[in-house]
Enzyme design. Structure first.
Site: not given
Ligand code: F6R
Length: 612
Positions: A2, A27, A73, A99-100, A485, A489, A492, A508, A607
């Site tokens: 948010c 956000r 969000w 927000n929260g 990673e 990617k 998501e 395994h 994010k």
């Molecule tokens: C994946 C992604 C998330 C963030 C995670 C941590 O692409 O963006 O997995 O890496 O939410 O976020 P930060 O780094 O802001 O603590």
């Protein structure tokens, strides 16, 4: 999660709020809303994106120089117009964005219902709006800030809020606990936002609210107190943030732009820190504390998601070169375990946003145990940056795409510099090897540019695998976290189920998944594990899996063996993650795009994860 924006001053509030919400849309993007107090109170809210709100409200009465806005969000209640913020209290006296999460909202709601309150939404935020109104109405002596303070004293949970009172038309009250808020100070005008990006174009003087702070803002004054009603002194910070425009430039998406920015952002990360003469690595933020850090008995690196993957690479580097024991933890686990740590431990928290709730809770826990806490963080002035003992900014620039790309390579760059610096300080590396690694790191941007020229090849490969249902990503050593990673990617942004695995673990269990429908992405540039990973590829091929291999330029063996290859320039294994992750980001991007997914704003994600 948010985003909140507020404005009070002499300019038109609506365009400032809308532009600010666009900055903060990463956000949350379920719904958006704005409230303007200009004689009367006007509230507009819409399910969907900020642009939908903008279109909807542009036709309406949107004048006035006092207002608040929100991009959501969803936590409580599905994304729809009713649940969108701002929420107005039952008698229309208070309007609030939040927000929260108010954890005890059910209990508070029950009490309010007993006092005759009715509710229009399923949100915890409407409960808070009504609670503020309830206190306000108890006595004519109670003004809006006191009502907010009394309401917040009853709240269990996290909040960043901005509140307008229809009966006090020259005032905004904002408060925070757990969810970030920053106030920009102008000339008889104030800007409020969840992070500094929307504020940077207007002022460089800001106040970061601390937990339980309540700010009372009029056009002529700004005062702070806390939830216990004690005055708090103002700490004005200088905002050192160059943000440019919220602009995708020549790119179709922010994610693509950010992938392409990496050669430049990696350079920014080591600019002024990595000396051309390959001598000392300078990490300014750690200078005072470094003598203590280098003597640490153990390092614990903590993060979530992509930041956790960067932490794993840091672990491998620190153990190999600085020969110091390292543990890597998910913040969400660490914060609730009973970890054993103390004064001789150094805890490094990694976070792009610097606002991830679990990472901040882990930080508090580590601090309470007496450990030295360091931050590696991208967002200047974020809570993580302010709460750690010392730290290093990644300087990747604002990352808007929800899927993290350039922040990851910047984090790995910082960790590489840190590991080499530690290795040198602890006399665990000889000068020749140290200088060779510094040189290898400094060559990454140029090699990264070459990978980006491979875009068309990666697009062709994406076309072949875009309809996959599952995918497996394999790597060994430094490239195991890269496999994790790459899988993250893909899942998501394309919603294809993808798993990252240490290639040696394949036998395994995951090998059972391999058939002629399964794409298996193997990160296999030449390193000490090369022969072993070639065997793993043979095993996949023997079961008819489709192998997409990331290989060192000129690798003829894997060119024969794999179904598809993506070449990357030769580099030292310790810095290879910085290169090999780039094609994986591009592959995920193209597949997601071909599947019609919203690359920059994938479903269900936001994010900055400021709630648990
Ligand atoms: C994946 C992604 C998330 C963030 C995670 C941590 O692409 O963006 O997995 O890496 O939410 O976020 P930060 O780094 O802001 O603590």
């Amino acid at each position: 999660m948010c985003g909140i924006v507020g404005y009070i001053g002499k300019k038109e509030a609506f365009p400032i709020i809308i532009k600010g919400l666009k900055w903060l849309e990463y956000r949350g993007y379920d719904s958006a809303g704005v409230a303007l107090l200009n004689g009367s109170l006007e509230v507009y809210k819409k399910k969907g994106k900020v642009i939908d709100l903008e279109e909807f409200a542009s036709e309406k009465n949107n004048g006035g120089s006092l207002g608040i806005g929100h991009t959501r969000w969803a936590t409580h209640g599905e994304p729809n117009d009713e649940n969108a913020h701002p929420h107005v209290s039952m008698e229309g006296m208070f309007t609030l964005v939040h927000n929260g999460i108010i954890e005890n909202y059910a209990e508070l709601k029950e009490d309010l219902i007993k006092h005759g309150y009715r509710f229009n939404s399923e949100t915890d935020t409407e409960v808070l709006a009504n609670l503020v109104e309830y206190f306000y109405k108890q006595s004519s002596e109670i003004n809006s800030e006191t009502a907010v303070q009394l309401a917040l004293s009853k709240v269990v949970g996290a909040y960043g809020i901005a509140v307008l009172c229809s009966e006090e038309k020259d005032k905004m009250v904002v408060a925070r606990k757990g969810s970030p808020l920053v106030v920009g100070l102008g000339n008889k005008e104030y800007f409020v936002a969840s992070d500094a990006a929307p504020i940077a174009e207007f002022t460089s003087q800001v106040v970061y609210l601390n937990d339980e702070d309540i700010a009372v803002i009029t056009r002529n004054s700004f005062t702070l107190k806390n939830v216990q009603n004690t005055p708090v002194s103002l700490k004005i910070s200088n905002l050192d943030l160059e943000i440019g425009e919220l602009d995708k430039g020549e790119y179709e998406h922010f994610m693509l732009k950010e992938i392409y920015e990496q050669p430049k952002t990696i350079e920014e990360t080591f600019r002024g820190r990595l000396r051309h003469d390959q001598s000392e690595i300078v990490l300014g933020g750690l200078i005072n504390i470094f003598p203590k850090i280098e003597k640490a008995e153990r390092i614990i690196i903590i993060g979530c998601g992509t930041s956790w993957h960067a932490a794993l690479i840091g672990e491998y580097m620190l153990e190999e070169y600085a020969q110091i024991p390292v543990e890597v933890e998910y913040a969400s686990e660490f914060r609730y375990r009973k970890p054993v740590l103390g004064e001789n431990d150094v805890v490094i928290l990694i976070s792009q946003s610097g606002e991830t709730a679990d990472t901040l809770a882990a930080l508090e826990l580590a601090k309470s145990k007496g450990a030295t806490v360091l931050g590696i963080c991208n967002v200047v002035g974020s809570t993580l940056a302010r709460e750690t003992d010392a730290g290093v900014y990644t300087h990747a620039g604002i990352e808007i795409g929800v899927a993290s790309t350039k922040a990851f390579t910047a984090q790995v760059t910082v960790l590489t510099m840190f590991a080499l610096k530690m290795a040198k300080a602890r006399k665990k590396i000889d000068t020749e090897e140290y200088q060779m690694l510094v040189k290898e790191l400094s060559e990454i941007p140029e090699k990264g540019r070459l990978i980006l020229e491979n875009n068309e090849n990666i697009k062709t490969i994406a076309e072949k695998y875009k309809d996959a249902i599952n995918a497996l990503y394999l790597g060994r050593g430094y490239l195991f976290p890269v496999a994790l990673e790459g899988a993250l990617k893909l899942k998501e942004i394309s919603y294809i189920h993808a798993e990252g695995y240490a290639a040696g673990e394949m036998k395994h269990g995951p090998i059972a998944l391999v058939d002629d429908n399964l794409p298996v992405v193997v990160v296999a540039p030449k390193d000490d594990y090369y022969e072993k990973i070639v065997s793993n590829i043979q095993e996949v091929k023997a079961r008819k899996g489709n192998v997409i291999a990331i290989v060192t330029e000129g690798d003829v063996v894997l060119k024969e063996m794999a179904n598809d290859i993506i070449e990357i320039p030769d580099s030292h294994p310790a810095v290879a993650p910085l290169l090999s992750v780039i094609p994986l980001q591009m592959l995920a991007y193209h597949i997601a795009l071909m599947r019609g997914c919203n690359v920059d704003q994938p479903r269900n994600l936001a994010k900055s994860v400021t709630v648990e």
